[in-house]
Design a protein around this motif. Structure first.
Motif, PDB file in Angstrom:
ATOM      1  N   HIS A  31       0.823  -1.210   0.000  1.00  0.00           N
ATOM      2  CA  HIS A  31       0.000   0.000   0.000  1.00  0.00           C
ATOM      3  C   HIS A  31       0.859   1.262   0.000  1.00  0.00           C
ATOM      4  N   LEU A  32       1.813   1.342   0.922  1.00  0.00           N
ATOM      5  CA  LEU A  32       2.669   2.529   0.971  1.00  0.00           C
ATOM      6  C   LEU A  32       3.662   2.552  -0.177  1.00  0.00           C
ATOM      7  N   LYS A  33       3.955   1.380  -0.747  1.00  0.00           N
ATOM      8  CA  LYS A  33       4.806   1.335  -1.946  1.00  0.00           C
ATOM      9  C   LYS A  33       4.155   2.160  -3.051  1.00  0.00           C
ATOM     10  N   LYS A  34       2.811   2.058  -3.152  1.00  0.00           N
ATOM     11  CA  LYS A  34       2.070   2.854  -4.133  1.00  0.00           C
ATOM     12  C   LYS A  34       1.935   4.297  -3.667  1.00  0.00           C
ATOM     13  N   ALA A  35       1.437   4.480  -2.448  1.00  0.00           N
ATOM     14  CA  ALA A  35       1.116   5.825  -1.963  1.00  0.00           C
ATOM     15  C   ALA A  35       2.338   6.725  -1.881  1.00  0.00           C
ATOM     16  N   CYS A  36       3.498   6.143  -1.549  1.00  0.00           N
ATOM     17  CA  CYS A  36       4.728   6.941  -1.414  1.00  0.00           C
ATOM     18  C   CYS A  36       5.718   6.659  -2.541  1.00  0.00           C
ATOM     19  N   GLN A  37       5.315   5.850  -3.520  1.00  0.00           N
ATOM     20  CA  GLN A  37       6.107   5.548  -4.717  1.00  0.00           C
ATOM     21  C   GLN A  37       7.522   5.068  -4.346  1.00  0.00           C
ATOM     22  N   LEU A  38       7.566   3.839  -3.811  1.00  0.00           N
ATOM     23  CA  LEU A  38       8.800   3.267  -3.281  1.00  0.00           C
ATOM     24  C   LEU A  38       9.293   2.087  -4.114  1.00  0.00           C
ATOM     25  N   THR A  39      10.583   1.763  -3.960  1.00  0.00           N
ATOM     26  CA  THR A  39      11.132   0.524  -4.511  1.00  0.00           C
ATOM     27  C   THR A  39      10.877  -0.602  -3.500  1.00  0.00           C
ATOM     28  N   ASP A  40      11.181  -1.854  -3.895  1.00  0.00           N
ATOM     29  CA  ASP A  40      11.038  -2.976  -2.967  1.00  0.00           C
ATOM     30  C   ASP A  40      11.934  -2.790  -1.744  1.00  0.00           C
ATOM     31  N   HIS A  93      -1.858  12.375   6.271  1.00  0.00           N
ATOM     32  CA  HIS A  93      -2.209  13.723   5.810  1.00  0.00           C
ATOM     33  C   HIS A  93      -1.038  14.391   5.088  1.00  0.00           C
ATOM     34  N   THR A  94       0.163  14.192   5.594  1.00  0.00           N
ATOM     35  CA  THR A  94       1.351  14.796   4.973  1.00  0.00           C
ATOM     36  C   THR A  94       1.950  13.904   3.887  1.00  0.00           C
ATOM     37  N   ARG A  95       1.503  12.644   3.842  1.00  0.00           N
ATOM     38  CA  ARG A  95       2.023  11.629   2.910  1.00  0.00           C
ATOM     39  C   ARG A  95       3.552  11.557   3.005  1.00  0.00           C
ATOM     40  N   LEU A 163      -0.920   1.797 -10.201  1.00  0.00           N
ATOM     41  CA  LEU A 163      -0.472   2.960 -10.971  1.00  0.00           C
ATOM     42  C   LEU A 163       0.846   2.605 -11.650  1.00  0.00           C
ATOM     43  N   ASP A 164       0.735   2.017 -12.859  1.00  0.00           N
ATOM     44  CA  ASP A 164       1.952   1.683 -13.579  1.00  0.00           C
ATOM     45  C   ASP A 164       2.460   2.908 -14.324  1.00  0.00           C
ATOM     46  N   ALA A 165       3.638   2.784 -14.896  1.00  0.00           N
ATOM     47  CA  ALA A 165       4.285   3.925 -15.557  1.00  0.00           C
ATOM     48  C   ALA A 165       3.444   4.456 -16.716  1.00  0.00           C
ATOM     49  N   GLU A 166       2.816   3.557 -17.460  1.00  0.00           N
ATOM     50  CA  GLU A 166       2.019   3.972 -18.618  1.00  0.00           C
ATOM     51  C   GLU A 166       0.787   4.759 -18.188  1.00  0.00           C
ATOM     52  N   THR A 167       0.109   4.276 -17.134  1.00  0.00           N
ATOM     53  CA  THR A 167      -1.083   4.968 -16.630  1.00  0.00           C
ATOM     54  C   THR A 167      -0.720   6.333 -16.069  1.00  0.00           C
ATOM     55  N   GLN A 168       0.378   6.388 -15.333  1.00  0.00           N
ATOM     56  CA  GLN A 168       0.807   7.644 -14.721  1.00  0.00           C
ATOM     57  C   GLN A 168       1.177   8.678 -15.780  1.00  0.00           C
ATOM     58  N   ALA A 169       1.776   8.219 -16.868  1.00  0.00           N
ATOM     59  CA  ALA A 169       2.182   9.134 -17.940  1.00  0.00           C
ATOM     60  C   ALA A 169       0.976   9.803 -18.598  1.00  0.00           C
ATOM     61  N   ALA A 170      -0.176   9.107 -18.561  1.00  0.00           N
ATOM     62  CA  ALA A 170      -1.381   9.653 -19.192  1.00  0.00           C
ATOM     63  C   ALA A 170      -2.160  10.576 -18.270  1.00  0.00           C
ATOM     64  N   MET A 171      -1.723  10.701 -17.027  1.00  0.00           N
ATOM     65  CA  MET A 171      -2.431  11.525 -16.041  1.00  0.00           C
ATOM     66  C   MET A 171      -1.743  12.874 -15.866  1.00  0.00           C
ATOM     67  N   THR A 172      -2.520  13.869 -15.460  1.00  0.00           N
ATOM     68  CA  THR A 172      -1.945  15.173 -15.139  1.00  0.00           C
ATOM     69  C   THR A 172      -1.286  15.076 -13.749  1.00  0.00           C
ATOM     70  N   ASN A 177      -1.364  13.351  -8.002  1.00  0.00           N
ATOM     71  CA  ASN A 177      -1.320  13.761  -6.602  1.00  0.00           C
ATOM     72  C   ASN A 177      -2.597  13.369  -5.863  1.00  0.00           C
ATOM     73  N   ASN A 178      -3.751  13.544  -6.519  1.00  0.00           N
ATOM     74  CA  ASN A 178      -5.031  13.159  -5.905  1.00  0.00           C
ATOM     75  C   ASN A 178      -5.101  11.655  -5.679  1.00  0.00           C
ATOM     76  N   TYR A 179      -4.616  10.893  -6.659  1.00  0.00           N
ATOM     77  CA  TYR A 179      -4.598   9.432  -6.524  1.00  0.00           C
ATOM     78  C   TYR A 179      -3.749   9.015  -5.327  1.00  0.00           C
ATOM     79  N   LEU A 180      -2.540   9.581  -5.231  1.00  0.00           N
ATOM     80  CA  LEU A 180      -1.628   9.221  -4.139  1.00  0.00           C
ATOM     81  C   LEU A 180      -2.189   9.646  -2.776  1.00  0.00           C
ATOM     82  N   ALA A 181      -2.832  10.810  -2.735  1.00  0.00           N
ATOM     83  CA  ALA A 181      -3.423  11.291  -1.482  1.00  0.00           C
ATOM     84  C   ALA A 181      -4.561  10.371  -1.028  1.00  0.00           C
ATOM     85  N   THR A 182      -5.375   9.925  -1.990  1.00  0.00           N
ATOM     86  CA  THR A 182      -6.478   9.005  -1.670  1.00  0.00           C
ATOM     87  C   THR A 182      -5.949   7.689  -1.128  1.00  0.00           C
TER      88      THR A 182
END
Length: 414
Positions: A31-40, A93-95, A163-172, A177-182
């Motif tokens: 979960h936090l790997k996604k929310a905070c965009q982490l490596t393994d 809240h601060t992510r 949120l893979d690289a391709e999906t993220q590239a298509a987003m503003t 930021n809204n996705y990660l905050a959620t």
């Protein structure tokens, strides 16, 4: 006797509480790997933040209990547990990943006090001959919590969205930021509820009298330095490797299931919950088997089986590999309480101090997942499971050394 029975029930509830907290980590890692965009490797520090507390605070916890008793250690542990849980709200809240790690460290600091108190306490609340069975029974409720935590965590924390690289590239940038905050916000309510429950248990315990176990001031075991107690030293080493193996197997289970069998994270969380149901069942079954098989012998058999199951998980493909890991959870079930009970046997008046070292060994859960994460980043998550396979070999050696020990009771001096 009735007072002791009530005390046993109350202490067993603590095994459930810390089991629930620690077994949310396999949910928090992806979960936090996604929310905070982490490596393994970075996500593995979730386990490190939790388990490093055991290394730093186990001995202070033992000294605290020596002065204020088991009850004082338990109440302080629960208060720290609650504070750390409440800190998840501002962390989300601060992510801030560092904030999350700090909150986890405070929770684990509380768990260190709980485990340092409850593990030896349950062994001395009753007949010394039944100490190993008693701690395995209590740890079975830890297993129940381990089953429920990933199930409820998967339901209320994991979104199922990736949120893979391709999906993220298509987003503003704003959408990202809204996705990660959620994603980060999903942990707020669950941890507030956990904090409130733990706080209520603390208040209840403060108002409840518990029998304090008085060990003898000095006995034959007390005259010998703990570091000359070979079985304790071996127990500390075995516990270090066991907790490392347990955390590695469980924490990367969801990542493993996705990589090897293409199982989505929510479904993988259900698989993990099923695996930990086997873990719980294994503790009840193991407690029963110890009536007929000596604890060291059962530990030796289970550790060998796990070496082969982990190797199967590495070489097999698809769901067969996942099922092999599920089997590992069952055969890990008796290991922590059995190593603990074998490690402190014969320590007499030094049981609290010896228990502190065994709890300190839980730091293995902070070290081995990082090693496994590095191996995974360098190769893949399936190959990385060689790390817990090596750990189970060390546990097998400890079991063999205990098979040779004769004439020592399984309990501790009162």
């Amino acid at each position: 006797m009735k007072k002791n029975h009530f005390a046993v029930v109350l202490i067993i509830s603590l095994f459930f509480l810390w089991g629930f907290a620690l077994n949310l980590n396999p949910i928090l890692i992806p979960h936090l790997k996604k929310a905070c965009q982490l490596t393994d490797t970075q996500s593995a520090f979730i386990d490190s933040a939790s388990y490093i507390a055991y290394f730093l605070l186990a001995i202070p916890a033992g000294k605290f209990m020596k002065r204020f008793g088991y009850k004082g250690g338990i109440v302080l542990g629960l208060l720290l547990f609650a504070i750390g849980s409440f800190l998840f709200y501002p962390a989300a809240h601060t992510r801030s990943y560092v904030f999350f790690l700090g909150a986890l460290f405070i929770i684990a600091s509380g768990l260190t006090f709980l485990e340092t108190a409850a593990n030896p306490y349950i062994t001395v609340l009753g007949d010394p001959e039944g100490a190993t069975q008693r701690i395995n029974f209590a740890q079975s409720f830890n297993g129940l919590a381990a089953t429920l935590a990933p199930f409820l965590g998967g339901m209320f924390i994991l979104s199922g969205n990736s949120l893979d690289a391709e999906t993220q590239a298509a987003m503003t940038p704003e959408q990202v930021n809204n996705y990660l905050a959620t994603e980060a916000d999903a942990v707020k309510l669950p941890f507030i509820i956990i904090g409130l429950v733990v706080l209520l248990v603390a208040v209840f315990l403060m108002r409840t009298p518990l029998p304090e176990i008085q060990e003898k001031e000095e006995d034959e075991a007390g005259k010998v330095s703990l570091w000359r107690q070979k079985n304790l030293v071996m127990g500390v080493i075995a516990q270090f490797f066991y907790v490392g193996a347990q955390v590695c197997v469980s924490s990367f289970f969801i990542r493993f299931s996705s990589h090897v069998a293409g199982i989505a994270e929510k479904s993988a969380a259900l698989f993990l919950s099923g695996a930990l149901l086997g873990f719980m069942a294994g503790r009840f079954i193991g407690t029963f088997l110890m009536k007929f098989i000596s604890p060291p012998k059962l530990l030796a058999v289970y550790s060998v089986i796990n070496v082969f199951l982990v190797i199967a998980a590495i070489v097999l493909a698809g769901k067969a590999a996942v099922y092999a890991l599920i089997g590992v959870e069952f055969f890990m079930s008796i290991m922590f309480p059995t190593i603990f009970s074998l490690g402190i046997r014969g320590l007499g008046s030094k049981v609290k101090e010896g228990s502190s070292y065994l709890i300190m060994a839980i730091v293995g859960g902070a070290i081995f997942p990082v090693i496994m994460g590095r191996v995974s980043d360098s190769t893949n998550i399936q190959t990385a499971y060689i790390v817990p396979a090596v750990c189970f070999c060390v546990i097998f050696y400890f079991a063999l050394t205990n098979l040779k020990i004769k004439g020592v009771k399984m309990g501790t001096a009162h």
